[in-house]
Scaffold this motif. Structure first.
Motif, short mmCIF file in Angstrom:
data_model
loop_
_atom_site.label_atom_id
_atom_site.label_comp_id
_atom_site.label_asym_id
_atom_site.label_seq_id
_atom_site.Cartn_x
_atom_site.Cartn_y
_atom_site.Cartn_z
N ARG A 239 -20.69 52.10 -18.71
CA ARG A 239 -21.44 50.83 -18.78
C ARG A 239 -21.18 49.98 -17.54
O ARG A 239 -22.09 49.33 -17.02
CB ARG A 239 -21.01 50.05 -20.05
N LEU A 240 -19.95 49.96 -17.06
CA LEU A 240 -19.61 49.19 -15.86
C LEU A 240 -20.31 49.78 -14.63
O LEU A 240 -20.82 49.05 -13.78
CB LEU A 240 -18.09 49.16 -15.66
N GLU A 242 -23.12 51.41 -14.59
CA GLU A 242 -24.55 51.08 -14.68
C GLU A 242 -24.84 49.73 -14.04
O GLU A 242 -25.91 49.50 -13.48
CB GLU A 242 -24.99 51.04 -16.16
N ASP A 243 -23.84 48.82 -14.11
CA ASP A 243 -24.02 47.48 -13.55
C ASP A 243 -23.44 47.37 -12.14
O ASP A 243 -23.30 46.28 -11.61
CB ASP A 243 -23.33 46.44 -14.46
N THR A 288 -15.59 39.57 -10.86
CA THR A 288 -15.90 40.84 -11.53
C THR A 288 -15.20 40.93 -12.89
O THR A 288 -15.71 41.54 -13.82
CB THR A 288 -15.50 42.03 -10.64
N ARG A 291 -17.49 39.21 -15.26
CA ARG A 291 -18.68 40.04 -15.46
C ARG A 291 -18.37 41.20 -16.39
O ARG A 291 -19.12 41.51 -17.32
CB ARG A 291 -19.18 40.57 -14.12
N LEU A 295 -19.89 42.34 -20.17
CA LEU A 295 -20.44 43.68 -20.44
C LEU A 295 -19.77 44.33 -21.64
O LEU A 295 -20.45 44.93 -22.49
CB LEU A 295 -20.30 44.56 -19.20
#
Length: 723
Positions: A239-240, A242-243, A288, A291, A295
């Motif tokens: 998931r990380l 993907e971002d 980060t 962020r 997520l």
């Protein structure tokens, strides 16, 4: 001893040289060749100094200090610290003294070695006192040079690694000391890797059976939980990515001592401890971190009330991370920590990061500064502590902070241990604020001073310049600074009050000879101080006030040839006006709990060692015993104006009916009287006894209360406690 003799060749010298070479190999990664050579010389000198000494395991003693240096080398400490580690037992256990160490290796290394050395030469009255004094010296040495505690912690870690050779009782004592003092110090300095190993070894040796059972249980449940954490790692990492966030995602297992403490504190079986496994995310920047938090909260729902932002508000030891708890796969809660790489180094190395970082403005220096600030607080605490044992207890309290963060009215953040009160907050601001606080506002509402504070509250302290600490505060404050400051103030206050009372008593005994102590011949005062071996005349006055010296006898010594010395001393002590009792004399005038005297009662005073004057009713049964010591009688009398409340005890025999308590309490409230304490005893099912402690101004108010209670039909008998 100016020249170092060559190291004798023995059957273990090859092993020694091999260990020194291994240490040098580690050091070659960050030290200059000259510095490595200095450490090597220290190793060979230590081998000479400890020649013929062996550890209980049978190996040469010098292997231990070399192993201590190896532990510090892994955290990249400077060469002076490593030399001190190698030499840390030389001054204490060998023929070489501090001067010889300084001559060979410099003053800095000698001072470090001396700071680590224990106080074995001093004889103490108990093991507790000896241990406390050792820790007191350790903290003082730490304040001079923080590297002292690094050597001490590494020394303790290697001792714990080799503790199996010790007898069981000694193993348990050392393990307990490690868990109570050394592991928390490592935690307080942010050295997490050191703390975890100390706690693991301490747990294993203090509770070996519990450790084995828990270790086996965790091993059995490891399979299912690891599978869940593995799935979680993969999903979070993907998931990380993907971002566009590159991160290290690490699954970690909670250590056994932490699991054990949680099971005990919350009375949980192991199957209900869900954060045995946790996840750690390490990213490149603070932005980060936040962020990444958003997520993972999008992936799994967070558990309300379990989010902590230690980046915005770091812990006292400099630890920074975002903490959150998520409902993971199958509803299993998973703890997650999110931090930057620098924060990760700080979390693991703490103060040691000061040596890991090379740039002068790096985070390691910030940790160093925080540690120094904490040590300064300890120094202030030790100055105020009455003795070493008291100091050690204060330090222990300070080493277990479960933090609460509150705000001043200006928005400044104050960090306090869990359970801290408004009084702790006041002393955290400044000792003078604590000493003069009278009330507090929590979130703009008045609150009792003993109210425990909670995260996020805004606290405002109300002070009065004439106020002073209340001894009752010692019953609820939790910070070491508050406790030490209150004790320090009260000790000085008692001394001042004792001196004033002693002056009054001595002037009373000297009445008819001098009108004030200022008229006493200076040579007689000086002679008395020398004769009694007292530090000063003020100390003698304080002793009189505290009842440990008798004023009439000292009056006779001061002026031996005046004032009718043939008269009985008790009679001369009674000359002049009596002491006036106002009810607000402080710590050196107290009231007998046996008879609870009130203004209006006929009273007598008795000098009691350590307590000063104790006032009794003249009808008190204990007074008869005191008549055996007429020289300790003090003539006392109530002052005409008294502005204080006094406790008094009443006993009521009442009909055991529904609502009798309410009737008694309402009747007392009608007389504007406060009930301090109430206790009941059922006698035969028909009647009950109520024991009341009330706060009244004088006998007149008490008579009014008793008249009102006698008017109640439920009250069968009423009496005031006599003694």
């Amino acid at each position: 001893m100016n020249s170092v003799s060559p190291l004798p060749m023995t059957d273990w010298s090859d092993d020694l040289l091999a260990r020194v070479d291994e240490l040098a190999a580690v050091l070659s990664g960050y030290l200059d060749p000259e510095q490595i050579e200095a450490v090597r010389r220290a190793c060979l000198f230590a081998a000479e100094a400890h020649q013929g000494q062996f550890r209980r395991s049978g190996e040469p003693y010098v292997f231990h200090p070399i192993a201590v240096a190896r532990i510090l080398a892994e955290v990249r400490f400077d060469h002076e610290t490593l030399m001190a580690a190698v030499l840390h037992d030389v001054i204490e256990d060998t023929k070489f003294g501090k001067e010889q160490v300084a001559e060979r290796f410099g003053t800095e290394v000698a001072e470090l070695v001396d700071g680590v050395s224990k106080l074995t030469q001093i004889k103490f009255s108990s093991k507790i006192e000896a241990q406390a004094e050792n820790f007191r010296k350790m903290f003082l040495a730490m304040a001079k040079d923080i590297r002292v505690i690094m050597v001490k912690l590494a020394d303790r870690l290697h001792n714990m690694r080799t503790l199996g050779a010790m007898p069981p009782e000694k193993r348990r004592r050392i393990a307990r000391e490690t868990l109570e003092i050394y592991a928390p110090i490592a935690g307080r300095l942010g050295m997490n890797h050191l703390r975890l190993e100390l706690e693991k070894l301490g747990f294993a040796y203090l509770f070996p059976t519990r450790y084995r059972v828990l270790e086996e249980s965790v091993r059995k449940m490891r399979g299912n939980r690891r599978e869940i954490v593995g799935q979680l790692e993969t999903r979070v990492r993907n998931r990380l990515l993907e971002d566009g966030i590159k991160a290290r995602v690490i699954g970690r297992e909670k250590h056994l001592w932490g699991i054990y403490k949680k099971m005990r504190a919350k009375r949980l079986p192991l199957k209900d401890v869900y954060d045995v496994y946790a996840l750690r995310i390490i990213v490149d920047s603070v932005d980060t971190c936040y962020r990444a938090l958003g997520l993972v909260h999008g992936l799994y729902k967070p558990l309300m009330g379990r989010f902590k932002d230690y980046i915005a508000i770091p812990k006292a030891n400099g630890y920074q991370s975002l903490h959150t708890v998520l409902f993971g796969p199958h509803g299993v809660p998973i703890e997650m920590q999110i931090r930057t790489y620098d924060m990760h180094v700080m979390a693991e190395a703490g103060v040691a990061a000061h040596w890991l970082y090379k740039s002068p403005g790096a985070q390691g220096n910030a940790a160093h500064a925080r540690a120094r600030e904490w040590l300064q607080k300890l120094l202030d605490m030790q100055r105020r502590a009455g003795n070493s044992v008291e100091f050690l207890e204060s330090v222990k309290m300070d080493l277990f902070p479960d933090e609460v963060y509150v705000f001043t009215p200006r928005g400044e953040i104050i960090e306090l241990p869990k359970g801290a009160t408004a009084v702790d907050f006041a002393y955290a601001i400044h000792s003078d604020v604590g000493n003069t606080c009278v009330a507090a506002k929590v979130d703009r509402r008045l609150a009792p001073l003993r109210t425990p504070l909670e995260n996020g509250q805004t606290v405002e302290v109300i002070i009065t310049p004439t106020a002073r600490p209340n001894p009752a505060w010692l019953g609820f404050v939790v910070t070491a600074k508050a406790r030490a400051s209150i004790r320090h103030y009260l000790k000085n206050l008692q001394r001042d009050e004792a001196m004033l009372l002693g002056k009054r008593l001595l002037e009373k005994a000297l009445l008819g000879q001098v009108s004030s102590l200022a008229e006493l011949p200076a040579d007689r005062v000086k002679a008395l101080v020398e004769e009694l071996n007292a530090p000063s005349f003020e100390d003698i006055l304080a002793d009189i006030g505290l009842g440990t010296r008798v004023a009439p006898l000292l009056a006779k010594r001061l002026l031996p040839n005046q004032g009718g010395n043939d008269a009985p001393e008790a009679e001369r002590a009674g000359k002049g006006a009596p002491l006036l009792i106002k009810g607000s004399e402080g710590t050196v005038v107290s009231f007998g709990k046996c008879c609870r005297p009130l203004p209006g009662d006929a009273i007598v005073g008795y000098l009691t060692a350590g307590r000063g004057v104790v006032v009794h009713r003249d009808s008190c049964k204990n007074v008869a015993d005191y008549k055996k010591n007429p020289d300790k009688w003090v003539e006392v009398e109530w002052a005409s104006q008294i502005n204080a409340d006094f406790p008094v005890e009443l006993r009521l025999d009442v009909s055991n009916k529904r609502g009798v308590f309410a009737s008694v309490a309402a009747a007392i409230a009608e007389t504007d009287t406060n009930i301090e304490n109430i206790a009941t005893t059922e006698r035969d099912g028909i009647t009950a006894t109520i024991n009341l402690t009330l706060q009244v101004r004088d006998r007149v108010q008490l008579a009014r209360v008793m008249k009102r209670l006698r008017a109640l039909p439920e009250v069968l008998k009423l009496s005031r406690k006599a003694s």
